[in-house]
Design a protein around this motif. Structure first.
Motif, PDB file in Angstrom:
ATOM      1  N   PHE A  87       0.810  -1.211   0.000  1.00 44.00           N
ATOM      2  CA  PHE A  87       0.000   0.000   0.000  1.00 44.00           C
ATOM      3  C   PHE A  87       0.850   1.270   0.000  1.00 44.00           C
ATOM      4  N   TYR A  88       1.995   1.233   0.689  1.00 50.67           N
ATOM      5  CA  TYR A  88       2.844   2.423   0.750  1.00 50.67           C
ATOM      6  C   TYR A  88       3.396   2.769  -0.638  1.00 50.67           C
ATOM      7  N   ILE A  89       3.942   1.792  -1.327  1.00 52.35           N
ATOM      8  CA  ILE A  89       4.526   2.045  -2.645  1.00 52.35           C
ATOM      9  C   ILE A  89       3.436   2.332  -3.677  1.00 52.35           C
ATOM     10  N   SER A  90       2.244   1.751  -3.473  1.00 47.55           N
ATOM     11  CA  SER A  90       1.121   2.070  -4.363  1.00 47.55           C
ATOM     12  C   SER A  90       0.778   3.556  -4.272  1.00 47.55           C
ATOM     13  N   ASN A  91       0.692   4.071  -3.053  1.00 47.62           N
ATOM     14  CA  ASN A  91       0.425   5.493  -2.858  1.00 47.62           C
ATOM     15  C   ASN A  91       1.564   6.349  -3.387  1.00 47.62           C
ATOM     16  N   PHE A  92       2.791   5.915  -3.147  1.00 52.40           N
ATOM     17  CA  PHE A  92       3.960   6.640  -3.636  1.00 52.40           C
ATOM     18  C   PHE A  92       3.909   6.791  -5.151  1.00 52.40           C
ATOM     19  N   THR A  93       3.628   5.707  -5.847  1.00 53.93           N
ATOM     20  CA  THR A  93       3.600   5.728  -7.308  1.00 53.93           C
ATOM     21  C   THR A  93       2.543   6.692  -7.827  1.00 53.93           C
ATOM     22  N   PHE A  94       1.394   6.707  -7.192  1.00 53.13           N
ATOM     23  CA  PHE A  94       0.322   7.608  -7.618  1.00 53.13           C
ATOM     24  C   PHE A  94       0.684   9.071  -7.345  1.00 53.13           C
ATOM     25  N   ILE A  95       1.227   9.345  -6.166  1.00 53.41           N
ATOM     26  CA  ILE A  95       1.473  10.741  -5.776  1.00 53.41           C
ATOM     27  C   ILE A  95       2.628  11.348  -6.557  1.00 53.41           C
ATOM     28  N   VAL A  96       3.585  10.535  -7.003  1.00 49.73           N
ATOM     29  CA  VAL A  96       4.636  11.066  -7.873  1.00 49.73           C
ATOM     30  C   VAL A  96       4.006  11.700  -9.117  1.00 49.73           C
ATOM     31  N   GLY A  97       2.947  11.069  -9.620  1.00 50.33           N
ATOM     32  CA  GLY A  97       2.247  11.623 -10.776  1.00 50.33           C
ATOM     33  C   GLY A  97       1.557  12.940 -10.462  1.00 50.33           C
ATOM     34  N   VAL A  98       0.987  13.050  -9.269  1.00 48.22           N
ATOM     35  CA  VAL A  98       0.350  14.313  -8.861  1.00 48.22           C
ATOM     36  C   VAL A  98       1.384  15.429  -8.812  1.00 48.22           C
ATOM     37  N   ALA A  99       2.575  15.106  -8.299  1.00 50.09           N
ATOM     38  CA  ALA A  99       3.643  16.109  -8.233  1.00 50.09           C
ATOM     39  C   ALA A  99       4.104  16.516  -9.625  1.00 50.09           C
ATOM     40  N   ALA A 100       4.233  15.539 -10.519  1.00 52.89           N
ATOM     41  CA  ALA A 100       4.722  15.827 -11.875  1.00 52.89           C
ATOM     42  C   ALA A 100       3.732  16.653 -12.675  1.00 52.89           C
ATOM     43  N   ALA A 101       2.454  16.606 -12.301  1.00 53.73           N
ATOM     44  CA  ALA A 101       1.414  17.276 -13.086  1.00 53.73           C
ATOM     45  C   ALA A 101       1.517  18.790 -13.031  1.00 53.73           C
ATOM     46  N   ALA A 102       2.339  19.328 -12.132  1.00 55.69           N
ATOM     47  CA  ALA A 102       2.524  20.781 -12.081  1.00 55.69           C
ATOM     48  C   ALA A 102       3.051  21.317 -13.399  1.00 55.69           C
ATOM     49  N   VAL A 103       3.747  20.449 -14.157  1.00 53.99           N
ATOM     50  CA  VAL A 103       4.296  20.880 -15.448  1.00 53.99           C
ATOM     51  C   VAL A 103       3.185  21.269 -16.423  1.00 53.99           C
ATOM     52  N   LEU A 104       1.982  20.736 -16.212  1.00 58.21           N
ATOM     53  CA  LEU A 104       0.865  21.061 -17.093  1.00 58.21           C
ATOM     54  C   LEU A 104       0.441  22.516 -16.949  1.00 58.21           C
ATOM     55  N   LEU A 105       0.802  23.142 -15.830  1.00 62.61           N
ATOM     56  CA  LEU A 105       0.561  24.577 -15.661  1.00 62.61           C
ATOM     57  C   LEU A 105       1.779  25.394 -16.066  1.00 62.61           C
ATOM     58  N   VAL A 106       2.962  24.861 -15.835  1.00 63.46           N
ATOM     59  CA  VAL A 106       4.191  25.607 -16.120  1.00 63.46           C
ATOM     60  C   VAL A 106       4.360  25.841 -17.610  1.00 63.46           C
ATOM     61  N   ILE A 107       4.064  24.836 -18.436  1.00 65.95           N
ATOM     62  CA  ILE A 107       4.287  24.974 -19.880  1.00 65.95           C
ATOM     63  C   ILE A 107       3.427  26.072 -20.494  1.00 65.95           C
ATOM     64  N   PRO A 108       2.088  26.036 -20.343  1.00 65.33           N
ATOM     65  CA  PRO A 108       1.299  27.138 -20.929  1.00 65.33           C
ATOM     66  C   PRO A 108       1.570  28.487 -20.266  1.00 65.33           C
ATOM     67  N   ALA A 109       1.969  28.472 -18.992  1.00 58.74           N
ATOM     68  CA  ALA A 109       2.169  29.732 -18.271  1.00 58.74           C
ATOM     69  C   ALA A 109       3.479  30.408 -18.641  1.00 58.74           C
TER      70      ALA A 109
END
Length: 439
Positions: free
Chosen positions: A61-83
C-alpha cells in the motif's frame, strides 16, 4: 533579516486565523496526522510484520500510494508549460499554486518511502554519493536524486516568487526563468525514472513493458490536474482570489487529451496480453478476472475502469466539462479511478504469481491504512497552510508595510520592529495584527 522576520510572523498570523470551517479542516487533518504517527510508532516497535507485506508481495500500500502521488507532483508541469513557455496569462496567474501542490506531493512521496523502510535509521543509504546505493548505476538512487531535485526546485521557485510578490516587485526573470524551464524536464524525469524502476525488472513480467513510462505520464496529467481543478474551484468560491473560467476550461481540455492517451495505452497493453495469451497473461488475468478464486483486486480494477471511462466521456464533450457540477464529478472520478489503476492495480499484480507459482492475496492492514491516511493528511495540511499564505500575497492583501518595517495584512499593520516609548525607556516589541477569516 527584519523583512524576513516580518514575513514569517505575518504568515503565522494568517495561518492562525480563519473561519470555523477552516479550523475544523485543520484540526481534522492534525487528528489524522496524530493517528498516523501513533500507527507508525507501533510499526517501528514491531516491524513490518504488522503490515500485509510478505516475501511474496514485498511492495504494498505504501509504494502504491507513492507511485500515484509522484504523478500528482509531476502534473505541475501542465501549468508551467502554458504559463511560462507560451505566456498564457489566465494560467500564469495560478501556476504558482501548482508549484505549491508539487512541494506537498513530493514530501508525501518521501514519507511513503520512509514508511516502507523496515529500518528507517538506514535511510542514509538512499542519499547518492553518501550512501551505499551504487549511484549512478542504481535506478533507485536516481529516483531519490530526481525527487529531491524536483522538491528543491519547486521550493526555491515558489518561495522566491511569493517573497518577491510580498515585496510588491516582479521576480527577476534572469533568475526565475531558467529554474522554471528546468522544472519541466525535472517533472517529467521524476515519473519517468519511477516507471523505469518497474519496467526495468525483467523478472516482473507485468511491469516489463516499454510503454509503462508514457502510461505513467499520461495518467499523471489526468489525476494531478483533476485535483488542481477541484482546488481552484474551492479557492474561487471561498476566497477573493479570482481564477478565470478560461484557465479551468483549458486545464479540463488538456485532461481530456491525456485521458484518451492513458486509456489508449492501457488498452494496447491489455490487447497484447490477452491476444497473445502467453505465460505473461497470468498477472493481467489475475487483475481483471481473478485466478482460482483469488479475486481481491477484481472489483477494484473494474470500478477504476468504470470511473475512468465515465470521466473521459464527461471531459470529451466541451459543453459538459464546462458545466462546473459535471466538471467536479469528472475530476473526482478521474482522481479515484487513476488512484486505483496506478496504485494497487499496478503494484500488486506484478508479484502474482510469486517465484513458486503461488498466489498471495495482499490486503492492506489497518496499520498501513492509518499510516497512509496520516501521510495524506500531512500533505494536505502543508498545502492548506501554503495556500493560506500564498493567496493573500497573490491578492495583494499581504505585503510589506509602506514604511518597510513590517507586514501589511489587509487594513492592519503587523510590526516587528522595536519602538521606544520615551528616550529613557527600553524598547518594546509592538505587535498589532489581524487577518480576515478568508485567506
Amino acid at each position: 533579516m527584519r523583512n524576513i522576520l516580518a514575513f514569517a510572523r505575518g504568515s503565522l498570523v494568517l495561518i492562525s486565523k480563519g473561519s470555523r470551517a477552516y479550523y475544523i479542516w485543520v484540526f481534522s487533518l492534525l487528528a489524522l496526522i496524530s493517528m498516523g504517527v501513533l500507527a507508525y510508532i507501533h510499526q517501528l516497535q514491531n516491524g513490518l510484520i504488522v503490515t500485509a507485506m510478505r516475501d511474496q508481495v514485498s511492495w504494498g500500500f505504501y509504494i502504491s500510494n507513492f507511485t500515484f502521488i509522484v504523478g500528482v507532483a509531476a502534473a505541475a508541469v501542465l501549468l508551467v508549460i502554458p504559463a511560462y513557455v507560451y505566456h498564457w496569462k489566465p494560467i500564469k496567474e495560478i501556476a504558482i499554486l501548482g508549484e505549491l501542490l508539487a512541494v506537498s506531493a513530493i514530501i508525501m512521496c518521501l514519507l511513503f518511502v520512509t514508511a516502507d523502510l523496515g529500518r528507517p535509521d538506514r535511510f542514509w543509504h538512499l542519499i547518492p554519493v553518501i550512501g551505499l546505493l551504487n549511484f549512478p548505476q542504481s535506478l533507485l538512487a536516481w529516483d531519490v536524486f530526481v525527487l529531491n531535485l524536483y522538491l528543491t526546485l519547486n521550493l526555491v521557485i515558489a518561495g522566491y516568487m511569493l517573497y518577491s510578490l510580498y515585496h510588491r516587485r516582479e521576480p527577476k526573470k534572469s533568475f526565475i526563468t531558467p529554474l522554471l524551464l528546468f522544472s519541466i524536464p525535472a517533472a517529467i524525469s521524476i515519473h519517468t525514472v519511477t516507471a523505469f524502476l518497474y519496467s526495468g525488472m525483467g523478472a516482473r513480467i507485468f511491469w516489463n513493458a516499454s510503454i509503462l513510462a508514457p502510461r505513467f505520464l499520461a495518467s499523471a496529467f489526468c489525476s494531478g490536474p483533476a485535483f488542481m481543478i477541484l482546488v481552484f474551484l474551492l479557492v474561487r468560491r471561498y476566497t477573493k482570489f479570482q481564477i478565470k473560467d478560461a484557465a479551468i476550461h483549458k486545464i479540463a481540455e488538456l485532461i481530456a487529451y491525456a485521458m484518451f492517451i492513458n486509456l489508449f495505452l492501457l488498452g494496447a497493453e491489455v490487447f497484447k496480453e490477452f491476444y497473445t495469451a502467453s505465460a505473461h497473461l497470468v498477472p493481467m488475468k489475475y487483475l481483471f478476472f481473478g485466478i482460482d478464486g483469488h479475486t481481491a483486486l477484481v472489483p477494484w480494477i473494474w470500478t477504476a475502469m468504470l470511473f475512468n471511462l465515465t470521466a473521459f466521456f464527461i471531459f470529451l464533450a466541451p459543453s459538459v466539462r464546462k458545466n462546473h457540477f459535471m466538471l467536479v464529478i469528472g475530476c473526482v472520478l478521474i482522481f479515484i479511478g487513476v488512484y486505483i489503476e496506478k496504485g494497487m492495480g499496478l503494484v500488486i499484480p506484478g508479484f502474482v504469481p510469486d517465484v513458486l507459482h503461488e498466489i498471495y492475496e495482499y490486503k492492506p492492514t489497518g496499520i498501513e491504512v492509518m499510516i497512509s491516511l496520516g501521510i495524506w493528511a500531512t500533505g494536505l495540511f502543508l498545502f492548506t497552510l501554503s495556500l493560506r499564505v500564498a493567496i493573500p500575497i497573490l491578492n495583494g492583501d499581504f505585503h510589506i508595510a509602506p514604511d518597510g518595517r513590517g507586514s501589511h495584512i489587509g487594513d492592519h499593520l503587523f510590526l516587528v520592529q522595536a519602538k521606544a516609548a520615551d528616550p529613557g525607556e527600553d524598547a518594546e516589541q509592538s505587535t498589532a495584527a489581524s487577518a480576515r477569516s478568508d485567506p
